[in-house]
Design a protein around this motif. Structure first.
Motif, short mmCIF file in Angstrom:
data_model
loop_
_atom_site.label_atom_id
_atom_site.label_comp_id
_atom_site.label_asym_id
_atom_site.label_seq_id
_atom_site.Cartn_x
_atom_site.Cartn_y
_atom_site.Cartn_z
N SER A 130 0.84 -1.19 0.00
CA SER A 130 0.00 0.00 0.00
C SER A 130 0.88 1.24 0.00
N ILE A 131 0.42 2.28 -0.67
CA ILE A 131 1.10 3.57 -0.58
C ILE A 131 1.12 4.05 0.88
N ALA A 132 0.12 3.62 1.66
CA ALA A 132 0.10 3.96 3.09
C ALA A 132 1.32 3.42 3.82
N GLY A 133 1.97 2.41 3.25
CA GLY A 133 3.15 1.84 3.87
C GLY A 133 4.39 2.70 3.74
N TYR A 134 4.30 3.77 2.96
CA TYR A 134 5.44 4.67 2.78
C TYR A 134 5.42 5.84 3.76
N MET A 135 4.38 5.91 4.59
CA MET A 135 4.25 7.04 5.51
C MET A 135 3.37 6.64 6.68
N GLY A 136 3.61 7.25 7.82
CA GLY A 136 2.75 7.00 8.98
C GLY A 136 1.52 7.89 8.90
N LEU A 137 0.38 7.29 8.60
CA LEU A 137 -0.85 8.07 8.43
C LEU A 137 -1.64 8.11 9.74
N PRO A 138 -2.14 9.28 10.12
CA PRO A 138 -2.90 9.38 11.36
C PRO A 138 -4.14 8.50 11.34
N TYR A 139 -4.34 7.79 12.43
CA TYR A 139 -5.46 6.87 12.62
C TYR A 139 -5.41 5.67 11.68
N ARG A 140 -4.30 5.53 10.98
CA ARG A 140 -4.04 4.32 10.19
C ARG A 140 -2.62 3.83 10.44
N GLY A 141 -2.08 4.19 11.60
CA GLY A 141 -0.68 3.89 11.89
C GLY A 141 -0.36 2.42 11.88
N ILE A 142 -1.26 1.59 12.41
CA ILE A 142 -0.99 0.15 12.44
C ILE A 142 -1.02 -0.42 11.02
N TYR A 143 -2.00 0.01 10.23
CA TYR A 143 -2.07 -0.45 8.84
C TYR A 143 -0.80 -0.04 8.08
N SER A 144 -0.40 1.22 8.23
CA SER A 144 0.83 1.69 7.58
C SER A 144 2.02 0.83 7.99
N ALA A 145 2.09 0.50 9.29
CA ALA A 145 3.22 -0.27 9.80
C ALA A 145 3.26 -1.68 9.22
N THR A 146 2.10 -2.33 9.08
CA THR A 146 2.08 -3.69 8.53
C THR A 146 2.55 -3.71 7.08
N LYS A 147 2.12 -2.71 6.32
CA LYS A 147 2.50 -2.67 4.90
C LYS A 147 3.95 -2.24 4.72
N ALA A 148 4.43 -1.34 5.57
CA ALA A 148 5.84 -0.95 5.52
C ALA A 148 6.73 -2.14 5.83
N ALA A 149 6.33 -2.93 6.84
CA ALA A 149 7.11 -4.11 7.22
C ALA A 149 7.17 -5.12 6.07
N LEU A 150 6.06 -5.29 5.35
CA LEU A 150 6.05 -6.22 4.22
C LEU A 150 6.96 -5.72 3.10
N GLU A 151 6.92 -4.42 2.82
CA GLU A 151 7.79 -3.85 1.79
C GLU A 151 9.26 -4.15 2.09
N ILE A 152 9.69 -3.91 3.33
CA ILE A 152 11.09 -4.11 3.70
C ILE A 152 11.46 -5.58 3.70
N THR A 153 10.54 -6.42 4.16
CA THR A 153 10.81 -7.86 4.17
C THR A 153 11.06 -8.37 2.76
N ILE A 154 10.25 -7.91 1.81
CA ILE A 154 10.40 -8.38 0.43
C ILE A 154 11.67 -7.83 -0.21
N GLU A 155 12.08 -6.62 0.17
CA GLU A 155 13.35 -6.09 -0.32
C GLU A 155 14.48 -7.07 -0.02
N ALA A 156 14.48 -7.62 1.19
CA ALA A 156 15.51 -8.58 1.59
C ALA A 156 15.31 -9.93 0.91
N LEU A 157 14.07 -10.41 0.92
CA LEU A 157 13.79 -11.76 0.43
C LEU A 157 14.07 -11.89 -1.06
N ARG A 158 13.79 -10.85 -1.83
CA ARG A 158 14.02 -10.96 -3.29
C ARG A 158 15.51 -11.16 -3.60
N MET A 159 16.38 -10.62 -2.74
CA MET A 159 17.82 -10.84 -2.95
C MET A 159 18.21 -12.26 -2.56
#
Length: 269
Positions: A130-159
């Motif tokens: 989600s684009i929400a994963g690129y920023m901490g959005l008010p009242y969607r902080g947990i959602y943003s965090a889950t998507k940000a974590a997935l983005e970073i995990t895949i950055e590592a896993l693809r390598m």
């Protein structure tokens, strides 16, 4: 030979749109759902029973698909949950559920398909973030965090999986016209809450954005393009110009300036 595609959360919204589009392009498509019988009359492709937070359910579903088709060429990790609320007032079990579905769930399914893709010497894994994963959005902080974590995990896993001929990427959508607003968890708007007014106003604004969102077919076409791409990029972003530009602005603006921009956007003090 037609490629075999597995789409988690394929019963509605973006997942269903992706499956229908790939079906029209002569792919062999399977979706997943926690309750596939509920959609048996409306799904244009077979739905397998899968709960992504349960490793046994994931492994059983993938095993059933392999028994039928003998291979898995593409995994689209689309299953996810929305969650909104003041972080202080969001119940911990709901926070854990969001991470279990949006982060651990995709990891579970990737782990289940990787042995087959490694044996094949090929495969593509596309993760819907989600684009929400690129920023901490008010009242969607947990959602943003889950998507940000997935983005970073895949950055590592693809390598890590590149050596096996497996390609991996993320697609971050903005607002799309789906039923996500109706199905996501909303922390209750408590009468005596200090967040009551601002949280309520933000909820209305979020729902308006989804209602005015783009056609999920746009996501489906990007997924198809990625499958047909020899070397996919690490990240893709799909949404309105302003949504994609907001990611660029976060990189170039001072932190407090960007924060002020978000506060103004959500009409917060």
């Amino acid at each position: 030979m037609s490629k075999v595609v597995l789409i988690t959360g394929g019963s509605s919204g973006i997942g269903k749109a992706i499956g229908a589009y790939l079906l029209s392009k002569n792919y062999v498509v399977y979706g997943t759902s926690r309750n596939p019988d509920k959609y048996s009359d409306t799904s244009p492709f077979p739905l397998l029973k899968m709960e992504v937070t349960c490793l046994e359910s994931v492994q059983e579903s993938v095993s059933n698909l392999l028994q039928q088709e003998g291979r898995i060429d593409v995994l689209v990790n689309n299953a996810g949950v929305g969650i909104t609320g003041p972080i202080e007032e969001t119940p911990n079990p709901e926070i854990e559920k969001a991470f279990a579905t949006n982060l651990y769930g995709p990891i579970n399914v990737i782990k289940a398909v990787l042995p087959t893709m490694r044996k094949q010497g090929s495969g593509t894994v596309i993760n819907i973030t989600s684009i929400a994963g690129y920023m901490g959005l008010p009242y969607r902080g947990i959602y943003s965090a889950t998507k940000a974590a997935l983005e970073i995990t895949i950055e590592a896993l693809r390598m890590e999986v590149r050596q096996f001929g497996v390609k991996m990427t993320n697609i971050a959508p903005g607002d799309f016209a789906t039923n996500i607003a109706a199905s996501r968890y909303h922390a209750p708007q408590l009468e005596n809450s200090p967040y009551k007014k601002e949280y309520g106003n933000t909820l209305k604004l979020m729902d308006e954005h989804v209602d005015a969102g783009e056609d999920p077919d746009k996501m489906a076409k990007v997924v198809h393009q990625i499958i047909e791409t020899k070397n996919p990029k690490v990240h893709y972003k799909v949404g309105s110009f302003l949504q994609k530009f907001s990611v660029v602005l976060k990189k170039i603006l001072p932190d407090k300036t960007y924060e002020r921009m978000l506060l103004n956007h959500y009409k917060l003090k």
